[in-house]
Write a protein that holds these residues in place. Structure first.
Motif, PDB file in Angstrom:
ATOM      1  N   UNK A 247       0.833  -1.248  -0.254  1.00 17.53           N
ATOM      2  CA  UNK A 247      -0.056   0.107   0.173  1.00 17.53           C
ATOM      3  C   UNK A 247       0.784   1.218  -0.037  1.00 17.53           C
ATOM      4  N   UNK A 248       0.429   2.430  -0.727  1.00 16.42           N
ATOM      5  CA  UNK A 248       0.977   3.489  -0.779  1.00 16.42           C
ATOM      6  C   UNK A 248       0.211   4.404  -0.902  1.00 16.42           C
ATOM      7  N   UNK A 249       0.486   5.806  -1.133  1.00 17.59           N
ATOM      8  CA  UNK A 249      -0.612   7.020  -1.267  1.00 17.59           C
ATOM      9  C   UNK A 249      -1.606   6.610  -2.434  1.00 17.59           C
ATOM     10  N   UNK A 250      -1.338   5.877  -3.526  1.00 15.32           N
ATOM     11  CA  UNK A 250      -2.042   5.797  -4.608  1.00 15.32           C
ATOM     12  C   UNK A 250      -2.955   4.697  -4.409  1.00 15.32           C
ATOM     13  N   UNK A 251      -2.609   3.669  -3.639  1.00 17.87           N
ATOM     14  CA  UNK A 251      -3.287   2.481  -3.751  1.00 17.87           C
ATOM     15  C   UNK A 251      -3.078   1.251  -2.860  1.00 17.87           C
ATOM     16  N   UNK A 252      -4.141   0.386  -2.606  1.00 12.59           N
ATOM     17  CA  UNK A 252      -3.670  -0.900  -1.790  1.00 12.59           C
ATOM     18  C   UNK A 252      -3.724  -1.860  -2.877  1.00 12.59           C
ATOM     19  N   UNK A 253      -2.688  -2.851  -3.058  1.00 13.80           N
ATOM     20  CA  UNK A 253      -2.680  -3.630  -3.995  1.00 13.80           C
ATOM     21  C   UNK A 253      -2.372  -4.975  -3.665  1.00 13.80           C
ATOM     22  N   UNK A 254      -2.667  -5.856  -4.239  1.00 16.55           N
ATOM     23  CA  UNK A 254      -2.440  -7.470  -3.996  1.00 16.55           C
ATOM     24  C   UNK A 254      -1.965  -8.271  -5.146  1.00 16.55           C
ATOM     25  N   UNK A 255      -0.956  -8.721  -5.019  1.00 21.26           N
ATOM     26  CA  UNK A 255      -0.525  -9.812  -6.071  1.00 21.26           C
ATOM     27  C   UNK A 255      -0.722 -11.100  -5.388  1.00 21.26           C
ATOM     28  N   UNK A 256      -1.578 -11.772  -6.390  1.00 21.73           N
ATOM     29  CA  UNK A 256      -2.009 -13.289  -6.078  1.00 21.73           C
ATOM     30  C   UNK A 256      -1.504 -14.205  -7.009  1.00 21.73           C
ATOM     31  N   UNK A 257      -0.628 -15.129  -6.533  1.00 19.11           N
ATOM     32  CA  UNK A 257      -0.132 -16.306  -7.344  1.00 19.11           C
ATOM     33  C   UNK A 257      -0.774 -17.278  -7.148  1.00 19.11           C
ATOM     34  N   UNK A 258      -1.109 -18.213  -8.167  1.00 19.01           N
ATOM     35  CA  UNK A 258      -1.522 -19.475  -7.923  1.00 19.01           C
ATOM     36  C   UNK A 258      -0.887 -20.480  -9.041  1.00 19.01           C
ATOM     37  N   UNK A 259      -1.147 -21.792  -8.668  1.00 18.65           N
ATOM     38  CA  UNK A 259      -0.443 -22.824  -9.532  1.00 18.65           C
ATOM     39  C   UNK A 259      -1.898 -23.731  -9.901  1.00 18.65           C
ATOM     40  N   UNK A 260      -1.825 -23.526 -11.202  1.00 15.99           N
ATOM     41  CA  UNK A 260      -2.894 -24.295 -11.981  1.00 15.99           C
ATOM     42  C   UNK A 260      -2.543 -25.245 -13.090  1.00 15.99           C
ATOM     43  N   UNK A 261      -3.530 -26.125 -13.332  1.00 14.90           N
ATOM     44  CA  UNK A 261      -3.210 -26.986 -14.479  1.00 14.90           C
ATOM     45  C   UNK A 261      -3.155 -26.489 -15.508  1.00 14.90           C
ATOM     46  N   UNK A 262      -2.518 -26.821 -16.583  1.00 16.11           N
ATOM     47  CA  UNK A 262      -2.089 -26.404 -17.791  1.00 16.11           C
ATOM     48  C   UNK A 262      -2.801 -26.824 -19.025  1.00 16.11           C
ATOM     49  N   UNK A 263      -3.589 -27.762 -18.439  1.00 18.59           N
ATOM     50  CA  UNK A 263      -4.318 -28.362 -19.670  1.00 18.59           C
ATOM     51  C   UNK A 263      -3.731 -29.508 -20.670  1.00 18.59           C
ATOM     52  N   UNK A 264      -2.361 -29.641 -20.221  1.00 13.12           N
ATOM     53  CA  UNK A 264      -1.639 -30.808 -21.005  1.00 13.12           C
ATOM     54  C   UNK A 264      -0.915 -31.573 -19.995  1.00 13.12           C
ATOM     55  N   UNK A 265      -1.650 -31.882 -18.924  1.00 18.02           N
ATOM     56  CA  UNK A 265      -0.930 -32.894 -17.909  1.00 18.02           C
ATOM     57  C   UNK A 265      -0.420 -32.116 -16.925  1.00 18.02           C
ATOM     58  N   UNK A 266       0.415 -30.948 -17.073  1.00 17.62           N
ATOM     59  CA  UNK A 266       1.276 -30.341 -16.156  1.00 17.62           C
ATOM     60  C   UNK A 266       0.615 -29.094 -15.346  1.00 17.62           C
ATOM     61  N   UNK A 267       1.549 -28.350 -14.974  1.00 15.27           N
ATOM     62  CA  UNK A 267       0.874 -27.127 -13.901  1.00 15.27           C
ATOM     63  C   UNK A 267       1.900 -25.949 -14.507  1.00 15.27           C
ATOM     64  N   UNK A 268       1.409 -24.689 -13.983  1.00 14.22           N
ATOM     65  CA  UNK A 268       1.976 -23.438 -14.440  1.00 14.22           C
ATOM     66  C   UNK A 268       1.429 -22.397 -13.319  1.00 14.22           C
ATOM     67  N   UNK A 269       2.365 -21.528 -13.371  1.00 20.42           N
ATOM     68  CA  UNK A 269       1.902 -20.250 -12.398  1.00 20.42           C
ATOM     69  C   UNK A 269       0.760 -19.448 -13.147  1.00 20.42           C
ATOM     70  N   UNK A 270       0.141 -18.750 -12.321  1.00 13.53           N
ATOM     71  CA  UNK A 270      -0.716 -17.694 -12.704  1.00 13.53           C
ATOM     72  C   UNK A 270      -0.712 -16.373 -11.847  1.00 13.53           C
ATOM     73  N   UNK A 271      -0.620 -15.395 -12.386  1.00  7.59           N
ATOM     74  CA  UNK A 271      -0.657 -13.949 -11.388  1.00  7.59           C
ATOM     75  C   UNK A 271      -1.761 -13.194 -11.704  1.00  7.59           C
ATOM     76  N   UNK A 272      -2.459 -12.597 -10.664  1.00  6.88           N
ATOM     77  CA  UNK A 272      -3.445 -11.702 -10.827  1.00  6.88           C
ATOM     78  C   UNK A 272      -3.070 -10.560  -9.673  1.00  6.88           C
ATOM     79  N   UNK A 273      -3.542  -9.376 -10.217  1.00 11.70           N
ATOM     80  CA  UNK A 273      -3.119  -7.996  -9.685  1.00 11.70           C
ATOM     81  C   UNK A 273      -4.444  -7.520  -9.318  1.00 11.70           C
ATOM     82  N   UNK A 274      -4.803  -7.254  -7.955  1.00  8.44           N
ATOM     83  CA  UNK A 274      -6.005  -6.527  -7.832  1.00  8.44           C
ATOM     84  C   UNK A 274      -5.589  -5.454  -6.724  1.00  8.44           C
ATOM     85  N   UNK A 275      -6.400  -4.280  -7.135  1.00  9.41           N
ATOM     86  CA  UNK A 275      -5.988  -3.203  -6.662  1.00  9.41           C
ATOM     87  C   UNK A 275      -7.379  -2.263  -5.906  1.00  9.41           C
TER      88      UNK A 275
END
Length: 195
Positions: A126-154
């Motif tokens: 958080x700072x004077x401009x905003x309060x932000x969240x970085x959300x990382x997740x681990x999701x199936x990649x549709x091909x039998x493996x996994x990968x990371x996914x990042x979402x930014x919430x503000x």
């Protein structure tokens, strides 16, 4: 690769419970192919990251300008951050998340871990401009493996925060995220366990 917002909102992430007043700005598929148990490595890589090591000189320059403006204009002063201007999201956590691990400390980035699960991690700033969240997740990649996914919430701080977020949108999408994704992929490959 940028993803539709539904790639984040359609999943039953716990972050939805604690950020109903935040806006989802960005969702990215991370170039981090792996197996079902590789999420801790992704979390470690992010916690050890730094805006100063971006492979793009222009992105590094933009970050340097932003940090300098924040210092000169007081945007990042301690009184503008977590526990001062805004309470930490840890105060909103349900008991099971509060009792669990928060996640790692960041080496250089101005984030604080909120909670860590087997397949998702949230960190806030958080700072004077905003309060932000970085959300990382681990999701199936549709091909039998996994990968990371990042979402930014503000949650922008008033009209100034909304104007700031609108002003930096083209820079985020055109200058910051593309080299950041390449760097994440390179770091991921470099941090892979040697067989």
């Amino acid at each position: 690769m940028e993803l539709p917002k539904s790639a984040h909102t359609s999943r039953p992430w716990r972050i939805h419970e604690i950020t109903p007043d935040f806006r989802l700005y960005d969702v990215w598929a991370l170039p981090t192919p792996g197996g079902p148990h590789d999420f801790p490595r992704l979390v470690r890589n992010f916690a050890g990251g730094d805006t100063g090591d971006n492979s793009s000189r222009i992105a590094r320059l933009l970050f340097a300008i932003r940090w300098k403006l924040g210092k000169v204009l007081g945007w990042d002063d301690k009184g503008e951050g977590l526990g001062s201007r805004v309470p930490t999201l840890r105060d909103r956590l349900p008991q099971d998340l509060r009792d669990g691990p928060a996640g790692p400390e960041f080496d250089l980035l101005p984030f604080t871990s909120v909670y860590l699960r087997d397949d998702e991690w949230a960190a806030e700033m958080a700072n004077r401009t905003m309060h932000g969240v970085m959300h990382l997740s681990w999701v199936p990649d549709g091909e039998g493996g996994h990968r990371g996914q990042m979402a930014v919430l503000v949650k922008p701080n008033g009209l100034f925060g909304k104007a700031y977020m609108a002003a930096i949108a083209p820079f985020r999408h055109l200058i910051v995220y593309p080299p950041l994704m390449r760097d994440i992929g390179r770091e991921w490959s470099a941090s892979a366990p040697r067989v």
